[in-house]
Design an enzyme around this catalytic site. Structure first.
Site, PDB file in Angstrom:
ATOM      1  N   SER A  31       0.850  -1.195   0.000  1.00 57.50           N
ATOM      2  CA  SER A  31       0.000   0.000   0.000  1.00 57.50           C
ATOM      3  C   SER A  31       0.878   1.233   0.000  1.00 57.50           C
ATOM      4  O   SER A  31       1.967   1.244   0.586  1.00 57.50           O
ATOM      5  CB  SER A  31      -0.903   0.022   1.235  1.00 57.50           C
ATOM      6  OG  SER A  31      -1.602   1.257   1.318  1.00 57.50           O
ATOM      7  N   TYR A  79      -2.640  -0.395  10.038  1.00 58.51           N
ATOM      8  CA  TYR A  79      -2.693  -0.980   8.697  1.00 58.51           C
ATOM      9  C   TYR A  79      -1.409  -0.707   7.928  1.00 58.51           C
ATOM     10  O   TYR A  79      -0.838  -1.611   7.305  1.00 58.51           O
ATOM     11  CB  TYR A  79      -3.887  -0.412   7.941  1.00 58.51           C
ATOM     12  CG  TYR A  79      -3.968  -0.853   6.495  1.00 58.51           C
ATOM     13  CD1 TYR A  79      -4.490  -2.092   6.161  1.00 58.51           C
ATOM     14  CD2 TYR A  79      -3.535  -0.017   5.460  1.00 58.51           C
ATOM     15  CE1 TYR A  79      -4.579  -2.502   4.831  1.00 58.51           C
ATOM     16  CE2 TYR A  79      -3.619  -0.421   4.138  1.00 58.51           C
ATOM     17  CZ  TYR A  79      -4.137  -1.653   3.830  1.00 58.51           C
ATOM     18  OH  TYR A  79      -4.217  -2.055   2.523  1.00 58.51           O
TER      19      TYR A  79
END
Length: 254
Positions: A145, A158
């Site tokens: 990500s 995350y």
């Protein structure tokens, strides 16, 4: 139908929606026999039925990747069986994203996110990569990500798991690459299936980028096809940014 992945078999986790679904559909369109894996049998059937209707090969294997070695190993065994005895391409896509700030994150959430986002792909790769290495070929594609490398004030938990995934990508490239297994990652920007007439809050996170908008799952799927195909035979341990320029470029208005 194109044939860039003709004759290959692939397991895609989290393949019943969004990025995972797009990757599974793109692989099948390129000739691969794909195992679509996810928690929802209903959504899995929908994806598989769509692929088959377009002339592709796909099967659904239900799996709840909770981070336990047993769950990952069970998926590896069943996918290998369904695919006729081998997995040529593994896409570690399944993950969960809890929002929120650090002080509001409890220990149960912390453990769950690391279990799904890090432990599950770790033990799935451990179950799949040795057979690839023994065969002398294979490709593993991890989903990272953009917020693993560009700090934002929410989602620290995350983003840290995706940083771990990017580190594992490089470590596995060193570990399995000499045996013919290529391990790479894709780092998406804000990617969602567009809803007509709806403005998503994530769009603001793509302001100031060259793209100036959110990405679509197809953009990530195209990158995954490249990393699975022979065109990327000389690519090892790379993190391919498919993020509209989010991490590398700032557009300054004059």
């Amino acid at each position: 139908m194109s044939t860039r992945l003709d004759g290959k078999t692939a397991l895609v986790t989290g393949a019943t929606s969004n990025i995972g679904r797009a990757i599974a559909e793109a692989f099948a369109a390129e000739g691969a026999h794909v195992v679509v894996s996810g928690r929802s049998a209903g959504r899995g059937k929908e994806v598989v039925d769509g692929i088959r209707a377009r002339g592709g090969r796909a099967d659904f294997v239900q799996a709840a990747l909770d981070g336990s070695a047993a769950a990952s190993q069970a998926l590896a065994r069943e996918a290998t069986r369904v695919l006729g005895g081998r997995i040529d391409v593994l896409v570690n896509n399944a993950g969960i994203y809890p929002g929120g700030v650090t002080a509001a994150t409890d220990e149960k959430t912390f453990d769950q996110v690391y279990a799904v986002n890090v432990k599950a792909p770790f033990f799935l790769t451990a179950a799949v990569a040795p057979a690839m290495a023994e065969a002398g070929r294979g490709a593993i594609i991890n989903l990272g990500s953009w917020i693993a490398r560009l700090g934002v004030p929410v989602g620290a938990l995350y983003s840290s798991t995706k940083g771990a995934v990017e580190t594992l990508t490089r470590a596995w490239a060193a570990e399995f690459g000499p045996q013919g297994v290529r391990v790479n990652a894709i780092s998406p920007g804000v990617v969602l299936t567009p809803t007509p007439g709806e403005i998503h809050p994530g769009e603001v996170m793509m302001n100031g980028t060259p793209a100036g908008r959110m990405g679509t799952p197809d953009a990530i799927a195209h990158a995954a096809v490249y990393l699975a195909a022979e065109e990327s035979a000389f690519v090892h341990g790379a993190v391919l940014d498919v993020d509209g320029g989010r991490t590398g470029v700032a557009v300054i208005a004059g």
